[in-house]
Design a protein around this motif. Structure first.
Motif, short mmCIF file in Angstrom:
data_model
loop_
_atom_site.label_atom_id
_atom_site.label_comp_id
_atom_site.label_asym_id
_atom_site.label_seq_id
_atom_site.Cartn_x
_atom_site.Cartn_y
_atom_site.Cartn_z
N GLU A 20 27.46 77.62 47.95
CA GLU A 20 26.30 78.28 47.32
C GLU A 20 25.34 78.80 48.38
O GLU A 20 24.82 79.91 48.29
N ALA A 21 25.11 77.97 49.40
CA ALA A 21 24.17 78.37 50.47
C ALA A 21 24.67 79.63 51.19
O ALA A 21 23.90 80.54 51.47
N ILE A 22 26.00 79.67 51.46
CA ILE A 22 26.55 80.85 52.16
C ILE A 22 26.44 82.08 51.26
O ILE A 22 26.05 83.16 51.70
N LYS A 23 26.76 81.88 49.97
CA LYS A 23 26.70 83.02 49.03
C LYS A 23 25.29 83.57 48.96
O LYS A 23 25.09 84.78 48.87
N SER A 24 24.30 82.68 49.01
CA SER A 24 22.91 83.16 48.87
C SER A 24 22.49 83.99 50.09
O SER A 24 21.52 84.72 50.04
N LEU A 25 23.23 83.85 51.20
CA LEU A 25 22.91 84.64 52.39
C LEU A 25 23.53 86.04 52.33
O LEU A 25 23.10 86.93 53.04
N ALA A 79 33.65 82.89 50.36
CA ALA A 79 32.24 83.20 50.68
C ALA A 79 32.09 83.60 52.15
O ALA A 79 31.26 84.43 52.49
N LEU A 80 32.93 83.02 53.01
CA LEU A 80 32.83 83.29 54.45
C LEU A 80 33.75 84.43 54.89
O LEU A 80 33.75 84.81 56.07
#
Ligand code: FAD
Length: 320
Positions: A314-319, A226-227
């Motif tokens: 999940e939070a990173i993906k949503s960004l 994700a990062l």
């Protein structure tokens, strides 16, 4: 005594590595501060991006060429760099502190009767002398040192010195190497397909024994994906066979200096810190709020990786 500083450029598979530009940029800056000329040398068969070095202030590049030198050879590369440094009367040599630089710099230093300071994280000129700062006691302390030898060799920690753009005119001379002594040579590089190398990555997500099983490392991989990060590991999980040694960060693994290092379920033993404490930002996730990793962390999450990692991913993906 000459008046030249020489950057030694590392190439792999015919392309200069990022650390080569760092070495060139550091050499260019030192040359300016010391009022010296700067040159660079690269060894290999074809090298496609040699001219890019000129973006970082080094225009005078010598390429020593031979098909049998496409891969690193301790014996041949030592001979070529030593002879060339003698020929141009180089006073200073700058290598990156990669596996290549760590192998080549001491060999060249012995031949040139030069002092050598390894793994420098800062090089500054004061009263006409180079003061090198380097970590000691596995990263617990920093020391300043200077060399008294006529020829001085420095290796610089990768990712610490960001290459500074300063375009100059490029002039590449190619010299054929006759019958190089390749009695010791790298036969093959085995690359992990598609995986980023921790030593070069700008973001690293590392996991330790807190992950409990090799299968649970998937959580670390997912956050890394994700990062756009590389996956790193503590020695405990490498020794346990969960992860390959190339991912190990620390005293007996790789030294890394990414912009962001996320340590998941890693206690922060001194030998681990030795490899990552110069990261720009460190985020630690550990359920033990007294874990030593929090001592070096910029941001700490005291909690369970099994709860936090999926949420964070999940939070990173949503960004994105
Ligand atoms: P541990 O020390 O077991 O730590 C696991 C951590 O996970 C603990 O802090 C625990 O609180 C936390 N945890 C547990 N469960 C959870 C959970 N559910 N959620 C969140 N956190 C949790 N080590 C290296 O890493 N690199 C090296 O290069 C290296 N070189 C070494 C060289 C020498 C000569 C020696 C003697 C040792 C070396 N070591 C190295 C080993 C080092 O001393 C440590 O043993 C190792 O780093 C520990 O790995 P770890 O943090 O994964 O495991």
């Amino acid at each position: 005594m000459g008046n030249t500083i020489l950057a030694i450029l590392e190439q792999r598979e015919g392309k200069l590595k990022k650390s080569a530009f760092e070495a060139a940029s550091v050499a260019a800056k030192l040359a300016k501060d010391l009022n010296l000329n700067v040159q660079a040398v690269a060894i290999g068969s074809e090298i496609s991006n040699l001219d890019e070095v000129a973006k970082y202030g080094v225009g005078n590049i010598t390429h020593f060429k031979n098909d049998s030198l496409a891969n690193y050879s301790s014996s041949a590369y030592t001979a070529v760099v030593t002879e060339f440094a003698r020929e141009i009367s180089a006073d200073y040599l700058v290598f990156a502190n990669t596996s290549f630089g760590k192998d080549l710099a001491p060999r060249v230093s012995v031949k040139l009767d030069a002092g050598c300071l390894f793994d420098c994280v800062k090089l500054e000129v004061s009263s006409g002398e180079v003061i090198a700062t380097r970590p000691i006691y596995a990263g617990k302390a920093l020391m300043d040192a200077k060399l008294k030898s006529a020829v001085k060799v420095f290796t610089i920690r990768p990712n610490v010195f960001k290459p500074v753009e300063e375009s100059v005119t490029v002039e590449i001379s190619t010299k054929d190497v006759d019958a190089p002594d390749t009695s010791t040579k790298v036969v093959e590089f085995k690359k992990a397909e598609g995986k980023l190398d921790v030593a070069e990555a700008d973001i690293i997500v590392s996991g330790g024994r807190g992950l409990k099983t090799p299968e649970d490392f998937k959580m670390v991989e997912e956050l890394a994906d994700a990062l756009g990060a590389a996956v790193g590991a503590s020695r405990a999980v490498v020794d346990a066979g969960w992860r390959p040694h190339r991912e190990q960060v620390g005293q007996t693994g790789k030294t890394v200096s990414p912009s962001l290092y996320v340590a998941c379920g890693i206690s922060g033993a001194i030998q681990h810190l030795a490899g990552m404490s110069s990261s720009k930002y460190i985020v630690a996730i550990n359920k033990d709020k007294d874990a030593p990793i929090f001592g070096v962390a910029d941001y700490g999450i005291a909690g369970d990786v099994f709860e936090i990692l999926p949420e964070l991913t999940e939070a990173i993906k949503s960004l994105n």
